[in-house]
Design a protein around this motif. Structure first.
Motif, PDB file in Angstrom:
ATOM      1  N   ARG A 133      -3.324  -9.586  -6.269  1.00 19.77           N
ATOM      2  CA  ARG A 133      -3.698  -8.941  -5.017  1.00 19.77           C
ATOM      3  C   ARG A 133      -4.815  -9.729  -4.541  1.00 19.77           C
ATOM      4  O   ARG A 133      -5.088 -10.010  -3.061  1.00 19.77           O
ATOM      5  CB  ARG A 133      -3.793  -7.552  -4.919  1.00 19.77           C
ATOM      6  CG  ARG A 133      -4.226  -6.781  -3.993  1.00 19.77           C
ATOM      7  CD  ARG A 133      -3.595  -5.581  -3.197  1.00 19.77           C
ATOM      8  NE  ARG A 133      -4.082  -5.109  -2.115  1.00 19.77           N
ATOM      9  CZ  ARG A 133      -3.346  -4.467  -1.257  1.00 19.77           C
ATOM     10  NH1 ARG A 133      -2.172  -4.100  -1.593  1.00 19.77           N
ATOM     11  NH2 ARG A 133      -3.937  -4.181   0.054  1.00 19.77           N
ATOM     12  N   GLN A 134      -5.677  -9.751  -5.310  1.00 22.27           N
ATOM     13  CA  GLN A 134      -7.050 -10.369  -4.877  1.00 22.27           C
ATOM     14  C   GLN A 134      -7.004 -11.827  -4.458  1.00 22.27           C
ATOM     15  O   GLN A 134      -7.373 -12.108  -3.457  1.00 22.27           O
ATOM     16  CB  GLN A 134      -8.029 -10.557  -5.898  1.00 22.27           C
ATOM     17  CG  GLN A 134      -9.549 -10.573  -5.977  1.00 22.27           C
ATOM     18  CD  GLN A 134     -10.148  -9.172  -5.383  1.00 22.27           C
ATOM     19  OE1 GLN A 134      -9.876  -8.292  -6.220  1.00 22.27           O
ATOM     20  NE2 GLN A 134     -10.597  -9.085  -4.442  1.00 22.27           N
ATOM     21  N   GLU A 135      -5.896 -12.553  -5.022  1.00 20.64           N
ATOM     22  CA  GLU A 135      -5.691 -13.907  -4.685  1.00 20.64           C
ATOM     23  C   GLU A 135      -5.179 -13.821  -3.251  1.00 20.64           C
ATOM     24  O   GLU A 135      -5.398 -14.806  -2.584  1.00 20.64           O
ATOM     25  CB  GLU A 135      -4.818 -14.542  -5.964  1.00 20.64           C
ATOM     26  CG  GLU A 135      -5.578 -15.261  -7.023  1.00 20.64           C
ATOM     27  CD  GLU A 135      -4.682 -15.927  -7.960  1.00 20.64           C
ATOM     28  OE1 GLU A 135      -3.999 -16.494  -7.482  1.00 20.64           O
ATOM     29  OE2 GLU A 135      -4.883 -15.478  -9.078  1.00 20.64           O
ATOM     30  N   LYS A 163      -1.662 -23.980   0.701  1.00 21.31           N
ATOM     31  CA  LYS A 163      -2.406 -23.010   0.653  1.00 21.31           C
ATOM     32  C   LYS A 163      -1.192 -22.068   0.889  1.00 21.31           C
ATOM     33  O   LYS A 163      -0.995 -20.860   0.272  1.00 21.31           O
ATOM     34  CB  LYS A 163      -3.193 -22.711   1.508  1.00 21.31           C
ATOM     35  CG  LYS A 163      -4.608 -23.629   1.130  1.00 21.31           C
ATOM     36  CD  LYS A 163      -5.549 -22.730   0.289  1.00 21.31           C
ATOM     37  CE  LYS A 163      -6.268 -23.891  -0.591  1.00 21.31           C
ATOM     38  NZ  LYS A 163      -7.143 -24.555   0.296  1.00 21.31           N
ATOM     39  N   GLU A 222      -5.318 -11.960  -0.936  1.00 19.06           N
ATOM     40  CA  GLU A 222      -6.127 -11.440   0.076  1.00 19.06           C
ATOM     41  C   GLU A 222      -7.136 -12.668   0.213  1.00 19.06           C
ATOM     42  O   GLU A 222      -7.218 -13.206   1.506  1.00 19.06           O
ATOM     43  CB  GLU A 222      -6.975 -10.171  -0.043  1.00 19.06           C
ATOM     44  CG  GLU A 222      -5.983  -9.158  -0.067  1.00 19.06           C
ATOM     45  CD  GLU A 222      -6.858  -7.661  -0.440  1.00 19.06           C
ATOM     46  OE1 GLU A 222      -7.904  -7.773  -0.792  1.00 19.06           O
ATOM     47  OE2 GLU A 222      -6.165  -6.614  -0.171  1.00 19.06           O
ATOM     48  N   SER A 223      -7.644 -13.319  -0.628  1.00 24.51           N
ATOM     49  CA  SER A 223      -8.471 -14.239  -0.370  1.00 24.51           C
ATOM     50  C   SER A 223      -7.945 -15.316   0.391  1.00 24.51           C
ATOM     51  O   SER A 223      -8.431 -16.045   1.154  1.00 24.51           O
ATOM     52  CB  SER A 223      -9.174 -14.719  -1.680  1.00 24.51           C
ATOM     53  OG  SER A 223      -8.287 -15.109  -2.664  1.00 24.51           O
ATOM     54  N   GLU A 279      -7.753 -14.525   3.758  1.00 28.40           N
ATOM     55  CA  GLU A 279      -8.767 -14.699   4.577  1.00 28.40           C
ATOM     56  C   GLU A 279      -9.303 -16.138   4.637  1.00 28.40           C
ATOM     57  O   GLU A 279      -9.714 -16.532   5.640  1.00 28.40           O
ATOM     58  CB  GLU A 279     -10.185 -14.009   3.615  1.00 28.40           C
ATOM     59  CG  GLU A 279     -10.993 -13.377   4.433  1.00 28.40           C
ATOM     60  CD  GLU A 279     -11.837 -12.414   3.327  1.00 28.40           C
ATOM     61  OE1 GLU A 279     -12.990 -12.861   3.421  1.00 28.40           O
ATOM     62  OE2 GLU A 279     -11.210 -11.435   2.940  1.00 28.40           O
ATOM     63  N   TYR A 280      -8.902 -16.872   4.014  1.00 35.33           N
ATOM     64  CA  TYR A 280      -9.227 -18.646   4.038  1.00 35.33           C
ATOM     65  C   TYR A 280      -8.406 -18.939   5.334  1.00 35.33           C
ATOM     66  O   TYR A 280      -8.788 -19.486   6.146  1.00 35.33           O
ATOM     67  CB  TYR A 280      -8.784 -19.127   2.669  1.00 35.33           C
ATOM     68  CG  TYR A 280      -8.651 -20.726   2.876  1.00 35.33           C
ATOM     69  CD1 TYR A 280      -9.999 -21.299   2.939  1.00 35.33           C
ATOM     70  CD2 TYR A 280      -7.306 -21.438   2.968  1.00 35.33           C
ATOM     71  CE1 TYR A 280      -9.773 -22.716   3.080  1.00 35.33           C
ATOM     72  CE2 TYR A 280      -7.441 -22.698   3.159  1.00 35.33           C
ATOM     73  CZ  TYR A 280      -8.579 -23.610   3.302  1.00 35.33           C
ATOM     74  OH  TYR A 280      -8.579 -24.790   3.400  1.00 35.33           O
ATOM     75  N   ASP A 282       0.865  -1.018   0.044  1.00 35.24           N
ATOM     76  CA  ASP A 282      -0.148  -0.061  -0.157  1.00 35.24           C
ATOM     77  C   ASP A 282       0.942   1.159   0.054  1.00 35.24           C
ATOM     78  O   ASP A 282       0.439   2.226  -0.674  1.00 35.24           O
ATOM     79  CB  ASP A 282      -1.018   0.086   1.232  1.00 35.24           C
ATOM     80  CG  ASP A 282      -2.210  -1.055   1.110  1.00 35.24           C
ATOM     81  OD1 ASP A 282      -2.212  -1.587  -0.011  1.00 35.24           O
ATOM     82  OD2 ASP A 282      -2.776  -1.531   2.072  1.00 35.24           O
ATOM     83  N   GLN A 289      -0.791  -3.722 -14.439  1.00 31.68           N
ATOM     84  CA  GLN A 289      -1.956  -3.183 -13.789  1.00 31.68           C
ATOM     85  C   GLN A 289      -2.874  -4.571 -13.309  1.00 31.68           C
ATOM     86  O   GLN A 289      -3.087  -4.725 -12.215  1.00 31.68           O
ATOM     87  CB  GLN A 289      -2.668  -2.190 -14.000  1.00 31.68           C
ATOM     88  CG  GLN A 289      -3.533  -1.446 -13.219  1.00 31.68           C
ATOM     89  CD  GLN A 289      -2.506  -0.597 -12.198  1.00 31.68           C
ATOM     90  OE1 GLN A 289      -1.483  -0.143 -12.567  1.00 31.68           O
ATOM     91  NE2 GLN A 289      -3.170  -0.552 -10.891  1.00 31.68           N
TER      92      GLN A 289
END
Lengths: 568, 576
Positions: free
Chosen positions: A555-557, A505, A559-560, A563-564, A450, A548
């Motif tokens: 980033r999505q991956e 994972k 983050e998920s 979360e998992y 970030d 991009q």
């Protein structure tokens, strides 16, 4: 309820006792007998004389004798006024025994017109006061008069001892013949400030039995003509400060009752569910609470309950009265003083949270009439500390429960410390802890990402490439540091046998993150380069657009995945 | 549950349906097998221990579904097992072989079963179940079921009264169950759909509907709260988060984002549903992957989108809280007014306060205290349990309707003339007959208004009671137009005995007309008790000798009472 005033005189010698005789049939139903004596001619203060049953020798066995002891022996020639009050139950026999709803109730009274006395009688009269209404018949002798509702026999003079002259009076009597077959009064003392009284009634109409139909129509349209022998309500006079009064039976509250109260008394008018005709019966329960200080007093280190014995109902005959005094748990030295003889025994009652049970003093007396409604006393010893036993029990109980809960939560209850499942659990806990640490590291990484992003953002605004580069350097250093931290943790997870689920994972996550880092740095570098080369914004866009997209996807991956992991 | 209520058949059919659904949609797992197979075996054994069920647990068609699914489940389990053992090619061969044999066997079994089932007149289904499956069945064939008011279909107001706000939340709950359809949520949907149907057939099955509705609206509410609070919580960080990525490229994309949020703002309601489902789906799918433990999690782009403006979500939360509060108030009111008001104590409010009609308990208390303990009381079956419990007397018929012959007997007696009724009652050893009469105070659900069911149920078993005899122009009337049979039957006589003398005319306030036959005498019954408002009237059967005449008199007088009874019953028994 027959009232016999007797005036006797004395014989030749000083006597200290006067015998009163009754036939056995009557004596059986004798509910109360009381004698008042006054010496001398003048009507002075009369005193109550003690009375006891005696069996003098040489008298007919069909008679029962009571002897009234005088306070001081009566001298020769002196005169004693003796008033004897006797109350009989079941003295009036309904005749006919069965009547219809429309009939009024007729009863028969049988007695002797001569007073049955073991002594010679000089002058005697008998007067019978009737309740009014029709008089069907009465035995007529020479000097018999019926004036209004008073029937007079006599005067008879010089009647020899034991003379008997039967009379029969047959008259109308529609007074309610309310008879309680059994009444159980339970008086429960709570030193928290309440005396709770519960009375279980079993009431029967003791008069002539109802024969044939009961027609509500007749009863409602002409209540006084049709159904005159029945009664609808009973009145109870409760002590003044009675509270929480209830009136119910087996199937719930009975809504037909009225209550009046003033400072002297509380009057409760109760109506049974249905009007009572001859032979009909019903049961109900009334209960009320009384303030403790009005009825329990203490004297000489003892406490005593002072309360009336009989029922608060007016005009009711109780065939069997059982009074139970339930004392608080821990009462000792129980003693009772009653104004008349009763059967007594003790019981134990268990209520909520009782350990030893509450001592119950039971008094039983047959044939109780309103005249028996006297005070009696129950003496007992009770320590106020005992009051706190039950609350303390509750408190300790809950305390122990919570302590047990705490202990359970903190102890390891597994039976075998070597069982595979137990070991697996331990390892799993370990893995979880490390995974949490790893997560923390990755979050730090993301925060660094970030930061890089914001530096780029600033760049597009300010065009300050230097600070941007510095930011990149700092980020690079941080990444390296984090990677260093991550390594041992990853190793430990990998080595653990419990991590087979997570490891792929985690591996994935590490790889993805590495890729993301690289991509980010690369993009950062390109953007900074192009800014330095003063390229147009559009060109920069074009150059990094492919990167991009990848970055966003990565980033999505990441983050998920994170979360998992956190869900595990 | 079998012990308490016949409604257990609903459960034992619902669970197999769910299992079947799971198998068909390919959700078979060993957990399903473990859950279902013991349930069927143990449940059937335990149910068979309940006396009224007994062997019905294996004989009737209500229980058939569970066994069928039991078999199917085993077949499927076997198939899965073999699938694991064999290679795919071998498996296919084996499959075709087993299918042909299995189909042949199944057909044979089904044919036998069908023949067995078809041989029974009701196809093996009990009347109750049939009336559920076919709502018109009861009114056609079983008057005893149709006679009960709680077996009538409910009206819309009664739905609203019972479930109120939940009616609006349930659709939302269904949607949130549906999007990722898991084993659990499919069960809920199935439960809801079936219970809605059954509650539509009978009012009392609202009981079955209630838990389903509660669960689903609970899900809807929790999802709504989840979305709203989450969007409030993440309002800030996410707006920060989206800005750099968007600002990096163009300011245009961020403006489109704001546009989308504003459109969301416009139709919050709809959006809420959408977000719920999205949220739900993400959670569910994650859970599934967790369970199966296979593919890595798919990124979900929608997740960031389900954010509402904080004002809207605050409003939404307030609205939901208000809704819940109102619902609590409604529930308390309904519990106080509709569900706890005892129908045994009636009250009426007038200008001078509350008036209590406690006639039922008055009569029960009278019976309890003023009759012999072993006296038997006959009344219409509605009052059976009450009489047993409150009056502590044996009744001839009570609210247990497993067998309705005895109810029909009492119905026959009530609709017979006095003499015939006396004979029936005497043979049943009845001492007292209790009727409920609302004509004096205008209580509508009394025995005269229930009389049509006595005639129908009685006529269903004993054909000499014909409904036409009681009907005038298709109506039961007790006024001057009533048929002679009607005005002569026991129920009429017991209700209106000496009623005309109250006001001189005999105006019936419950039915709002003057009664047809005003002055008559009872020859075989005598009034022993009537309550204050005449709501309950109790009559006693007069002793036997009154009906003996002429020559028989001398002979019968000498013979004992028991032989008399036997004679009386055997001589002219109207229902044998």
């Amino acid at each position: 309820d027959i009232f016999i005033p007797v005036v006797e005189n004395a014989g030749s010698e000083p006597v200290s006792k006067v015998l009163l005789a009754f036939p056995n049939i009557q004596a059986k139903n004798l509910a109360a007998i009381r004698a008042f004596g006054t010496e001398g001619k003048v009507k002075g203060l009369s005193s109550v004389l003690p009375i006891e049953v005696v069996e003098p020798s040489g008298v007919p066995p069909e008679l029962t004798f009571f002897s009234a002891s005088l306070h001081k022996p009566l001298q020769k020639g002196k005169i004693l006024h003796l008033d004897v009050l006797t109350v009989f139950t079941h003295f009036l026999q309904p005749f006919p025994e069965e009547i219809t709803q429309a009939d009024s109730q007729l009863v028969v009274f049988q007695d002797s017109s001569h007073y049955l006395s073991p002594y010679p009688v000089k002058v005697q009269t008998l007067s019978i006061r009737l309740p009014g209404g029709r008089v069907e018949s009465y035995t007529k002798y020479g000097n018999t008069k019926l004036v209004d509702s008073e029937l007079k026999y006599g005067p008879y003079e010089d009647v020899p001892p034991f003379s008997y002259n039967p009379i029969i009076v047959h008259f109308e009597n529609n007074n309610p013949f309310a008879v309680a077959k059994e009444l159980i009064r339970e008086i429960e003392i709570s030193h928290w400030g309440n005396v709770q009284i519960t009375e279980h009634y079993n009431i029967v109409h003791g008069g002539a039995r109802l024969k044939g139909e009961f027609s509500r129509l007749d009863y409602q349209s002409r209540p006084y003509a049709r159904g005159v022998s029945s009664f609808r309500h009973l009145i109870a006079r409760l002590p003044a400060r009675a509270h929480s009064i209830y009136y119910r039976d087996e199937i719930g509250n009975i809504s037909t009752s009225h209550l009046w109260s003033d400072s002297k008394k509380t009057q409760l008018e109760i109506e049974p569910r249905f009007p009572l005709f001859g032979g009909w019966q019903t049961t109900f329960t009334i209960g009320y609470g009384l303030p403790l200080q009005d009825f329990v007093f203490s004297a000489d280190g003892k406490r005593f309950l002072n309360i009336t014995f009989g029922s608060p109902m007016e005009e009711i005959l109780i065939e069997k009265l059982i009074v139970k005094v339930v004392l608080p748990e821990g009462s000792k030295d129980i003693d009772v003083s009653a104004p008349f003889p009763t059967n007594q025994w003790q019981e134990v009652k268990y209520s909520h949270l009782d350990i030893a049970g509450r001592p119950v003093l039971v008094l039983e007396k047959p044939d109780v009439i309103p005249e028996h409604n006297l005070h009696f006393q129950v003496y007992y010893k009770f320590n106020n500390i005992s009051l706190l036993i039950e609350p303390m029990m509750l408190i300790t109980g809950f305390f122990l429960l919570f302590v047990a809960c705490i202990a359970y939560m903190h102890t390891d209850m597994s039976i075998s410390k070597n069982s595979p499942s137990y070991l697996a659990k331990l390892q799993w806990d370990e893995v979880q802890a490390t995974v949490q640490q790893i997560q923390g590291i990755f979050h730090q990484c993301l925060a660094v990402h970030d930061k890089l992003e914001t530096s780029l953002h600033d760049l597009s605004r300010t065009g300050d490439a230097k600070s941007c580069k510095a930011a990149r350097k700092a980020a690079d250093a941080q990444f390296k540091e984090l990677a260093k931290e991550l390594k041992p943790l990853l190793l430990s997870v990998q080595s653990s046998p419990q991590s087979y689920q997570i490891w792929p994972k985690l591996d994935d996550l590490v790889a993805k993150e590495r890729e993301l880092q690289d991509k980010l740095m690369a993009r950062h570098a390109t953007v900074v380069d192009s800014v330095e080369k003063k390229q147009r914004g559009q060109d920069i866009e074009n150059r990094i657009s492919s990167q991009q997209q990848k970055i966003a996807a990565l980033r999505q991956e990441v983050e998920s995945l994170l979360e998992y992991l956190s869900e595990i | 549950m079998v012990c308490s209520w016949g409604g257990y058949t609903f459960i034992i059919n619902l669970i197999p349906m769910h299992v079947l659904l799971c198998i068909v949609t390919g959700r078979y797992s060993s957990r399903l097998y473990v859950a279902y197979a013991p349930l069927v075996v143990l449940g059937t054994l335990l149910a068979a221990l309940v006396p009224v069920v007994g062997f019905n647990a294996v004989l009737t068609s209500e229980h058939f579904a569970s066994f069928l699914v039991f078999i199917i489940l085993h077949v499927v389990a076997l198939v899965y097992y073999i699938k694991g053992l064999l290679t795919p090619r071998l498996f296919k061969v084996a499959m075709t072989f087993v299918l042909t044999v299995g189909l042949a066997l199944c057909l044979a079994v089904v044919a036998i079963l069908a023949a067995l089932v078809a041989s029974s007149p009701t196809k093996g289904w009990s009347g109750r179940s049939l009336s559920l499956l076919d709502p018109t069945y009861a009114s056609k064939y079983i008057p005893i079921i149709a006679s009960v008011s709680e077996h009538q279909p409910p009206t819309w107001p009664s739905y609203f009264m019972a479930i109120n706000v939940l009616a609006f939340l349930v659709p939302a709950g269904i949607i949130s169950c549906f999007l990722p359809l898991s084993d659990a949520s499919s069960f809920l949907v199935l439960y809801l759909v079936t219970s809605v149907y059954f509650s539509g057939v009978m009012v009392r099955l609202m009981l079955v509907l209630a838990p389903a509705v509660c669960i689903l609206s609970g899900i809807a509410l929790s999802e709504a709260f989840n979305v709203l609070t989450r969007s409030m919580k993440f309002q800030r960080p996410i707006s920060d988060d989206t800005l750099p990525t968007a600002g990096d490229s163009t300011p245009g994309s961020s403006s489109t984002a704001t546009i989308t949020t504003s459109t969301k703002n416009a139709n919050i309601k709809k959006e809420k549903m959408g977000t719920i489902s999205k949220e739900r789906s993400s959670k569910k799918s994650r859970k599934e992957t967790e369970l199966v433990g296979s593919s890595p999690v798919r990124p979900e782009k929608e997740e960031k989108l389900c954010v509402l403006p904080s004002e809207a979500s605050a409003m939404g939360i307030l609205f939901l809280i208000m809704l819940c509060g109102l619902y609590v108030i409604h529930c308390v009111w309904a519990a106080a007014e509709a569900y706890s008001a005892p129908s045994i104590v009636l009250t009426s409010r007038s200008h001078d306060g509350l008036h209590v009609y406690d006639d039922f308990r008055e009569s029960y208390a009278w019976l309890r205290h003023n009759t012999e303990v072993d006296d038997k009381v006959a009344s219409w079956w509605d009052y059976g349990y009450q009489t047993t419990a409150m009056a502590n007397r044996t009744v001839i018929v009570d609210n247990n309707t497993w067998n309705n012959t005895h109810i029909a007997t009492v119905g026959t007696a009530m609709s017979s003339p006095e003499k015939g009724a006396w004979e029936i009652f005497n043979s049943l050893d009845v001492k007292y007959v209790l009727v409920v009469f609302g004509g004096l105070i205008g209580y509508p659900s009394d025995d005269i208004n229930k009389f049509l069911w006595m005639v129908r149920i009685g006529g269903g078993e004993f054909p000499h009671i014909k409904e036409q005899d009681y009907l005038r122009d298709g109506n039961y009337r007790v006024d001057a137009q009533g048929t002679p049979t009607m005005l002569n039957c026991l129920m009429y006589k017991l209700c209106y005995y000496r009623f005309a003398e109250t006001d001189g005319k005999g105006f019936d306030r419950a039915r709002r007309y003057e009664i047809g036959r005003k002055h008559f005498k009872l020859t075989h019954f005598e009034e022993v008790f009537t309550t204050q408002h005449w709501m309950v009237r109790i009559y006693k059967l007069k002793p036997q000798k009154n009906r003996v005449r002429g020559k028989l008199k001398l002979k019968l007088k000498s013979s004992s009472k028991t032989s008399l009874m036997r004679k009386g019953a055997g001589k002219k028994n109207p229902w044998q």
